[in-house]
Design a protein around this motif. Structure first.
Motif, PDB file in Angstrom:
ATOM      1  N   ASP A 111       0.784  -1.336   0.302  1.00  0.00           N
ATOM      2  CA  ASP A 111       0.287  -0.011  -0.013  1.00  0.00           C
ATOM      3  C   ASP A 111       0.899   1.595  -0.163  1.00  0.00           C
ATOM      4  OD1 ASP A 111      -1.736  -1.738  -0.178  1.00  0.00           O
ATOM      5  OD2 ASP A 111      -3.103  -1.615   2.013  1.00  0.00           O
ATOM      6  N   GLU A 114       2.572   1.797  -3.341  1.00  0.00           N
ATOM      7  CA  GLU A 114       1.244   2.330  -4.180  1.00  0.00           C
ATOM      8  C   GLU A 114       1.172   3.721  -3.936  1.00  0.00           C
ATOM      9  OE1 GLU A 114       0.558   1.773  -7.133  1.00  0.00           O
ATOM     10  OE2 GLU A 114       1.724  -0.575  -7.337  1.00  0.00           O
ATOM     11  N   GLU A 115       1.398   4.078  -2.516  1.00  0.00           N
ATOM     12  CA  GLU A 115       1.322   5.580  -2.436  1.00  0.00           C
ATOM     13  C   GLU A 115       2.277   6.180  -2.736  1.00  0.00           C
ATOM     14  OE1 GLU A 115       0.514   6.760   1.937  1.00  0.00           O
ATOM     15  OE2 GLU A 115      -0.809   4.954   1.722  1.00  0.00           O
ATOM     16  N   TYR A 117       4.124   5.592  -5.496  1.00  0.00           N
ATOM     17  CA  TYR A 117       3.687   5.531  -6.769  1.00  0.00           C
ATOM     18  C   TYR A 117       3.126   6.353  -7.141  1.00  0.00           C
ATOM     19  CZ  TYR A 117       6.939   1.755  -7.954  1.00  0.00           C
ATOM     20  OH  TYR A 117       8.000   0.902  -7.656  1.00  0.00           O
ATOM     21  N   ALA A 118       1.891   7.214  -6.503  1.00  0.00           N
ATOM     22  CA  ALA A 118       0.584   7.626  -6.936  1.00  0.00           C
ATOM     23  C   ALA A 118       0.974   9.388  -6.663  1.00  0.00           C
ATOM     24  CB  ALA A 118      -0.382   8.205  -4.966  1.00  0.00           C
ATOM     25  N   LEU A 119       2.311   9.472  -5.709  1.00  0.00           N
ATOM     26  CA  LEU A 119       2.892  10.985  -5.525  1.00  0.00           C
ATOM     27  C   LEU A 119       3.880  11.356  -6.742  1.00  0.00           C
ATOM     28  CD1 LEU A 119       3.478  11.368  -1.164  1.00  0.00           C
ATOM     29  CD2 LEU A 119       2.119  12.526  -3.216  1.00  0.00           C
ATOM     30  N   PRO A 121       3.987   9.423 -10.431  1.00  0.00           N
ATOM     31  CA  PRO A 121       3.692   8.179 -11.095  1.00  0.00           C
ATOM     32  C   PRO A 121       5.033   8.442 -11.940  1.00  0.00           C
ATOM     33  CG  PRO A 121       2.435   9.972 -11.126  1.00  0.00           C
ATOM     34  CD  PRO A 121       3.329  10.481 -10.154  1.00  0.00           C
ATOM     35  N   LYS A 124       6.689   4.696 -11.086  1.00  0.00           N
ATOM     36  CA  LYS A 124       6.407   3.597 -11.289  1.00  0.00           C
ATOM     37  C   LYS A 124       5.896   3.604 -12.770  1.00  0.00           C
ATOM     38  CE  LYS A 124       1.440   1.254 -11.110  1.00  0.00           C
ATOM     39  NZ  LYS A 124       0.754   1.285 -10.454  1.00  0.00           N
ATOM     40  N   GLU A 178       1.347  19.338  -2.183  1.00  0.00           N
ATOM     41  CA  GLU A 178       0.229  18.239  -1.355  1.00  0.00           C
ATOM     42  C   GLU A 178       1.014  17.730  -0.029  1.00  0.00           C
ATOM     43  OE1 GLU A 178      -0.196  17.173  -6.077  1.00  0.00           O
ATOM     44  OE2 GLU A 178       0.305  15.651  -4.960  1.00  0.00           O
TER      45      GLU A 178
END
Ligand SMILES: Nc1ncnc2c1ncn2[C@@H]1O[C@H](COP(=O)(O)OP(=O)(O)OP(=O)(O)O)[C@@H](O)[C@H]1O
Ligand SMILES: [Mg+2]
Length: 238
Positions: A111, A114-115, A117-119, A121, A124, A178
């Motif tokens: 998790d 993935e967080e 990678y969300a910050l 991209p 990723k 952010e």
């Protein structure tokens, strides 16, 4: 974890017998953003390294919330919520991006990755690339992402924009904003790109030969051309 207040009282520190920082005191409220400015060699990195427990402390106190970190190890400080992204962008060049993110984690925290990678991209997209194949901006994203995986409540960013193209700088500053806006982090930023730092920060301290020579708000500093020229060595902001 919610952001925490960082308090530094009368801190003096250096390397072995060499005193660099003298009587530094400031605090950064939970969720606030502090810019730490100053010309080359004035002690900005030494301040962050001292907060992270990597120099010799002669005197003074460092605390996060109610926790006194003054005499604790670097590992204990990280555990207490201090995240340090050093100026040197320490990544493992022979490991992939994903391995860089997972190395040292007790179990694969999917998790959290993935967080990250969300910050970022772009990380990723490049997760199978080796650290050595990354651009400077991607290395900065990776070293920042690794620190954020530790879920710090106080984040120290030492010259994250150094040597990067303007478009990447903007991308990084958006992410830092952010993180700050999410209310989860108190952020301290060292930057030579003064305008970017002032746009980001709520408060500013300026170091001169290991002491705080000026402190105030970004707008007060922008209007004080004499201070900008004397302490930051630039004719105007850039
Ligand atoms: N490991 C060390 N041992 C002894 N002195 C050091 C060490 N690292 C830095 N210094 C000295 O400490 C002083 C402050 O250096 P520091 O790296 O903290 O400055 P800085 O403000 O981060 O500079 P820059 O903008 O170039 O990154 C300098 O005089 C430097 O030569
Ligand atoms: Mg430095």
């Amino acid at each position: 974890m919610p952001a925490s207040m960082l308090k530094v009282e009368n801190l003096s520190a250096g390397y072995g017998p060499t005193r660099i920082l003298e009587s530094i005191s400031f605090s950064v409220g939970a969720g606030r953003r502090l810019a730490v400015l100053g010309r080359n060699g004035m002690g900005k990195t030494t301040l962050f390294a001292t907060l992270a427990g990597q120099t010799r402390r002669y005197d003074g106190r460092i605390s996060i919330g109610d926790i006194d970190l003054s005499s604790t190890s670097s590992a204990a400080r990280a555990h207490a919520g201090l995240g340090y992204v050093p100026q040197t962008r320490d990544i493992f060049p022979s490991l992939s991006v994903e391995e860089n993110l997972t190395v040292g984690l007790k179990k694969r925290k999917k998790d959290a990755i993935e967080e990250a990678y969300a910050l970022f991209p772009r990380l990723k997209e490049r997760r199978r690339n080796l650290g050595s194949q990354l651009s400077g901006g991607e290395q900065q994203m990776l070293t920042t992402a690794r620190t954020i995986l530790g879920r710090p409540t106080v984040l120290l960013l030492d010259e994250p924009l150094e040597g990067l193209a303007p478009v990447i700088c903007e991308e990084l500053m958006v992410v830092f904003s952010e993180l700050a806006a999410s209310g989860d982090m108190t952020i301290l930023l060292v930057e030579q790109r003064i305008q970017s730092a002032l746009d980001f920060a709520d408060e500013v301290i300026v170091l001169e030969r290991g002491r705080i020579a000026w402190n105030g708000t970004p707008s007060a500093l922008s209007q004080d051309h004499k201070v900008v020229e004397r302490l930051l060595g630039v004719g105007g902001l850039h």
